[in-house]
Design a protein around this motif. Structure first.
Motif, PDB file in Angstrom:
ATOM      1  N   LYS A   1      -3.508   3.436  -7.254  1.00  0.00           N
ATOM      2  CA  LYS A   1      -4.515   3.047  -6.283  1.00  0.00           C
ATOM      3  C   LYS A   1      -4.611   1.535  -6.289  1.00  0.00           C
ATOM      4  O   LYS A   1      -5.053   0.922  -7.248  1.00  0.00           O
ATOM      5  CB  LYS A   1      -5.872   3.668  -6.633  1.00  0.00           C
ATOM      6  CG  LYS A   1      -6.942   3.391  -5.580  1.00  0.00           C
ATOM      7  CD  LYS A   1      -8.244   4.079  -5.932  1.00  0.00           C
ATOM      8  CE  LYS A   1      -9.303   3.801  -4.864  1.00  0.00           C
ATOM      9  NZ  LYS A   1     -10.597   4.451  -5.201  1.00  0.00           N
TER      10      LYS A   1
ATOM     11  N   GLY B   1       0.815  -1.214   0.000  1.00  0.00           N
ATOM     12  CA  GLY B   1       0.000   0.000   0.000  1.00  0.00           C
ATOM     13  C   GLY B   1       0.843   1.255   0.000  1.00  0.00           C
ATOM     14  O   GLY B   1       0.560   2.215  -0.737  1.00  0.00           O
ATOM     15  N   GLU B   2       1.889   1.240   0.795  1.00  0.00           N
ATOM     16  CA  GLU B   2       2.780   2.403   0.898  1.00  0.00           C
ATOM     17  C   GLU B   2       3.523   2.639  -0.410  1.00  0.00           C
ATOM     18  O   GLU B   2       3.637   3.783  -0.884  1.00  0.00           O
ATOM     19  CB  GLU B   2       3.769   2.169   2.036  1.00  0.00           C
ATOM     20  CG  GLU B   2       4.694   3.328   2.319  1.00  0.00           C
ATOM     21  CD  GLU B   2       5.616   3.052   3.488  1.00  0.00           C
ATOM     22  OE1 GLU B   2       6.811   3.431   3.398  1.00  0.00           O
ATOM     23  OE2 GLU B   2       5.154   2.469   4.486  1.00  0.00           O
TER      24      GLU B   2
ATOM     25  N   ALA C   1       2.553   1.624  -3.395  1.00  0.00           N
ATOM     26  CA  ALA C   1       1.566   2.015  -4.403  1.00  0.00           C
ATOM     27  C   ALA C   1       1.295   3.511  -4.331  1.00  0.00           C
ATOM     28  O   ALA C   1       1.223   4.206  -5.351  1.00  0.00           O
ATOM     29  CB  ALA C   1       0.272   1.227  -4.214  1.00  0.00           C
ATOM     30  N   ALA C   2       1.127   4.028  -3.111  1.00  0.00           N
ATOM     31  CA  ALA C   2       0.883   5.459  -2.937  1.00  0.00           C
ATOM     32  C   ALA C   2       2.076   6.279  -3.410  1.00  0.00           C
ATOM     33  O   ALA C   2       1.907   7.351  -4.015  1.00  0.00           O
ATOM     34  CB  ALA C   2       0.582   5.753  -1.466  1.00  0.00           C
ATOM     35  N   LYS C   3       3.260   5.754  -3.176  1.00  0.00           N
ATOM     36  CA  LYS C   3       4.478   6.466  -3.554  1.00  0.00           C
ATOM     37  C   LYS C   3       4.616   6.598  -5.057  1.00  0.00           C
ATOM     38  O   LYS C   3       5.095   7.617  -5.570  1.00  0.00           O
ATOM     39  CB  LYS C   3       5.692   5.741  -2.971  1.00  0.00           C
ATOM     40  CG  LYS C   3       7.021   6.452  -3.205  1.00  0.00           C
ATOM     41  CD  LYS C   3       8.157   5.733  -2.490  1.00  0.00           C
ATOM     42  CE  LYS C   3       9.481   6.464  -2.699  1.00  0.00           C
ATOM     43  NZ  LYS C   3      10.592   5.776  -1.980  1.00  0.00           N
TER      44      LYS C   3
ATOM     45  N   GLY D   1       2.056   6.428  -7.157  1.00  0.00           N
ATOM     46  CA  GLY D   1       0.840   7.001  -7.731  1.00  0.00           C
ATOM     47  C   GLY D   1      -0.157   6.006  -8.263  1.00  0.00           C
ATOM     48  O   GLY D   1      -0.823   6.258  -9.270  1.00  0.00           O
TER      49      GLY D   1
END
Length: 284
Positions: free
Chosen positions: A161, A152-153, A155-157, A159
């Protein structure tokens, strides 16, 4: 001890491997061949069964049939190897078993070619977002182990979802999960893959040249683990289990998650070129 190898359902005979070398053997009596063929089909059915109760019932019958097969063949050629007495293959699959009473092991046939990332997506085995995540993380120099430990981390980094399903599937390949795998061969393969991922040099070849890669990394990989890897790992596994015992959950087998990393790393096409959009909807 000796091993009997039968190809093509045994109709054309086979090979007998013993202490004095290898010699051809003529076709067995039809009753013996039919028993071997029946064993192969039940073994294959058990391996492909998705319902746990059915899988157990078929597995029990497969074990009884394989023991009978060994008994029949030994009555013809004599005592066979405890670990690998019979290797049987026909057009629908096959099996190998020893004379020690342990369950037979299915042999998928014909050997399957590893799919491309696009084929994995089209078959619904893995989500496009997972492939996209691996590509972006790779392009940005993010460590592969971070993808598994903190999906999750990461993926956020980069860009993206990431769905809960995909995040859970990726987390199954984290180092913390290795100890939870009860099957020793699956545990060994997972450990080997994580060493490869940590090194980062051989992610596109570890599943096609496992022995060579292991040597380059100074690792020892058993013959059973190599066989599992060359068979496509969890791609041929049963996706029904979700108890952590086999690292299979959320519809994705551990082998798919591991091997897709190498497949994706070995491909250069951007994600929009390997994903076939069949929705007909305009993208914004």
């Amino acid at each position: 001890m000796s091993t009997v190898i039968l190809f093509g359902g045994g109709d054309g005979g086979g090979l007998f491997i013993g202490a004095n070398g290898v010699r051809p053997i003529p076709p067995f009596d039809p009753s013996v061949l039919l028993t071997l063929q029946a064993t192969a089909r039940v073994v294959t059915a058990a391996a492909k069964a998705k319902h746990e109760t059915l899988r157990r019932k078929l597995g029990k019958e497969a074990n009884l049939l394989s023991n009978l097969s060994v008994e029949l063949v030994e009555s013809i050629v004599g005592p066979l190897d405890s670990g690998r007495a019979i290797v049987f293959q026909d057009d629908d699959g096959g099996f190998t078993c020893g004379s020690n009473g342990k369950p037979p092991v299915p042999i998928p046939w014909p050997p399957s070619q590893l799919p491309t990332a696009g084929e994995l997506i089209a078959a619904g085995v893995i989500e496009p977002e997972v492939v996209d995540l691996v590509r972006r993380a790779n392009a940005q120099g993010i460590k592969y182990l971070d993808i598994f430990e903190k999906p999750g981390e990461v993926a956020a980094k980069v860009g993206i979802k990431l769905s809960e399903r995909s995040a859970h599937s990726l987390s199954l390949v984290s180092p913390a999960k290795v100890a939870q795998i009860k099957d020793p061969i699956e545990r060994e393969v997972m450990g080997f893959f994580l060493k490869v991922a940590q090194d980062g040099q051989y992610l596109d070849t570890w599943f096609t040249y496992p022995h060579e890669v292991a040597g380059k990394l100074g690792l020892s990989v058993s013959e059973s683990a190599i066989e599992k890897i060359l068979a496509g790992g969890g791609i041929i596994g049963n996706p029904a289990a979700d108890d952590g015992s086999s690292a299979i959950a959320a519809g994705i087998a551990w082998g798919v998650v591991c091997i897709v990393i190498g497949i994706v790393c070995g491909e250069t096409s951007p994600i929009n070129e390997i994903v076939v959009d069949v929705s007909g909807m305009q993208k914004i």
